[in-house]
Design a protein around this motif. Structure first.
Motif, short mmCIF file in Angstrom:
data_model
loop_
_atom_site.label_atom_id
_atom_site.label_comp_id
_atom_site.label_asym_id
_atom_site.label_seq_id
_atom_site.Cartn_x
_atom_site.Cartn_y
_atom_site.Cartn_z
N GLU A 1 118.32 44.50 57.25
CA GLU A 1 117.94 44.94 58.75
C GLU A 1 119.21 45.05 59.51
O GLU A 1 120.19 44.22 59.21
CB GLU A 1 116.85 43.81 59.30
CG GLU A 1 115.74 43.35 58.54
CD GLU A 1 115.81 42.43 57.53
OE1 GLU A 1 114.71 41.74 57.55
OE2 GLU A 1 116.73 41.91 57.22
N CYS B 1 115.58 49.13 58.66
CA CYS B 1 115.50 48.39 57.40
C CYS B 1 115.94 49.35 56.37
O CYS B 1 115.12 50.40 55.81
CB CYS B 1 114.23 47.67 57.28
SG CYS B 1 113.86 47.00 55.69
N TRP C 1 106.89 45.22 59.13
CA TRP C 1 107.90 44.21 60.01
C TRP C 1 107.12 42.87 60.37
O TRP C 1 105.85 43.06 60.89
CB TRP C 1 108.16 44.98 61.22
CG TRP C 1 109.25 46.02 60.90
CD1 TRP C 1 109.23 47.24 60.90
CD2 TRP C 1 110.73 46.06 60.86
NE1 TRP C 1 110.29 48.02 60.51
CE2 TRP C 1 111.19 47.13 60.69
CE3 TRP C 1 111.47 44.79 61.14
CZ2 TRP C 1 112.70 47.28 60.47
CZ3 TRP C 1 112.83 44.79 60.80
CH2 TRP C 1 113.38 46.07 60.74
N ARG D 1 107.77 38.93 62.52
CA ARG D 1 108.58 38.33 63.50
C ARG D 1 108.43 37.07 63.64
O ARG D 1 107.02 36.49 63.39
CB ARG D 1 108.61 38.97 64.91
CG ARG D 1 107.43 38.82 65.48
CD ARG D 1 107.53 39.64 66.90
NE ARG D 1 106.17 39.57 67.66
CZ ARG D 1 105.96 40.17 68.63
NH1 ARG D 1 106.88 40.87 69.13
NH2 ARG D 1 104.91 40.07 69.52
N ILE E 1 106.59 52.55 64.53
CA ILE E 1 107.25 52.31 63.09
C ILE E 1 107.18 53.56 62.52
O ILE E 1 106.33 54.37 62.41
CB ILE E 1 106.37 51.32 62.31
CG1 ILE E 1 107.07 51.10 60.89
CG2 ILE E 1 104.84 51.88 62.05
CD1 ILE E 1 106.38 49.83 60.16
N LEU F 1 111.59 50.27 63.33
CA LEU F 1 110.82 49.78 64.22
C LEU F 1 111.50 50.00 65.72
O LEU F 1 112.45 49.48 66.20
CB LEU F 1 110.51 48.35 64.00
CG LEU F 1 109.36 47.66 65.13
CD1 LEU F 1 108.26 48.25 64.55
CD2 LEU F 1 109.50 46.34 65.04
N TYR G 1 113.53 39.40 63.43
CA TYR G 1 112.36 40.19 63.06
C TYR G 1 112.88 40.59 61.41
O TYR G 1 114.01 40.46 61.20
CB TYR G 1 112.72 41.54 63.85
CG TYR G 1 111.85 41.56 65.16
CD1 TYR G 1 112.34 40.53 66.32
CD2 TYR G 1 110.64 42.39 65.23
CE1 TYR G 1 111.69 40.69 67.42
CE2 TYR G 1 109.98 42.19 66.56
CZ TYR G 1 110.23 41.34 67.39
OH TYR G 1 109.74 41.37 68.74
N TYR G 2 111.82 40.56 60.65
CA TYR G 2 111.94 40.50 59.13
C TYR G 2 111.60 41.78 58.75
O TYR G 2 110.12 42.08 59.03
CB TYR G 2 111.38 39.23 58.51
CG TYR G 2 112.13 38.14 58.79
CD1 TYR G 2 111.64 37.08 59.71
CD2 TYR G 2 113.43 37.72 58.06
CE1 TYR G 2 112.35 35.96 60.27
CE2 TYR G 2 113.81 36.41 58.28
CZ TYR G 2 113.40 35.70 59.35
OH TYR G 2 114.00 34.39 59.71
N CYS G 3 112.26 42.58 57.94
CA CYS G 3 111.60 43.73 57.27
C CYS G 3 110.97 43.12 55.75
O CYS G 3 111.78 41.97 55.24
CB CYS G 3 112.79 44.70 57.07
SG CYS G 3 112.22 46.02 55.94
N TRP H 1 111.89 40.43 51.03
CA TRP H 1 112.20 40.20 52.46
C TRP H 1 113.72 40.41 52.77
O TRP H 1 114.63 40.10 51.73
CB TRP H 1 111.68 38.80 52.83
CG TRP H 1 110.62 38.54 52.74
CD1 TRP H 1 109.69 38.29 51.59
CD2 TRP H 1 109.47 38.59 53.84
NE1 TRP H 1 108.46 38.13 51.85
CE2 TRP H 1 108.36 38.32 53.17
CE3 TRP H 1 109.56 38.67 55.00
CZ2 TRP H 1 107.01 38.24 54.19
CZ3 TRP H 1 108.46 38.75 55.89
CH2 TRP H 1 107.13 38.39 55.43
#
Length: 126
Positions: A6, A22, A36, A38, A70, A81, A94-96, A116
């Protein structure tokens, strides 16, 4: 294996915008859905949005609809995003995530995701 990286987080004032990216690499052919999530300090991880690997389907949770978008660049294997009208409550890491299971199963369940990224911090000041 699939690697997700990310980028794009940062500090922004309320009402501002950020675009998270990402980039996926490795065995991306095994992916069906990208999501996505968070996580704010002291809170549980929260699902935000998902897109099918072919970009034919998208989903956003109600709290971000009308503000976030998105999308996916299929040539670059990159998911975006776009976040507009940001609020302090959007502050989180924030995680992809990517998964091999298809669109029909629980999009918002993090346990269904196989890969992840490391996360990127988004901070929205009032």
């Amino acid at each position: 294996q699939v690697q997700l990286v990310e980028s794009g987080g940062g500090l922004v004032q309320a009402g501002g915008s950020l675009r998270l990216s990402c980039a996926a690499s490795g065995r991306t052919y095994s992916l069906y859905v990208m999501g996505w999530f968070r996580q704010a300090p002291g809170k549980e991880r929260e699902f935000v949005a998902a897109i099918s690997w072919t970009a034919s389907n998208t989903y956003l949770v109600d709290s971000v609809k009308g503000r976030f978008t998105i999308s996916k660049d299929n040539a670059m294997n990159t998911v975006y995003l776009e976040m507009n009208s940001l609020k302090p409550e959007d502050t989180a890491v924030y995680y992809c995530a990517g998964r091999r299971s298809d669109w029909s199963t629980s999009l918002g369940d993090g346990r269904m995701y196989d890969y992840w990224g490391q996360g990127t911090q988004v901070t929205v000041s009032a």
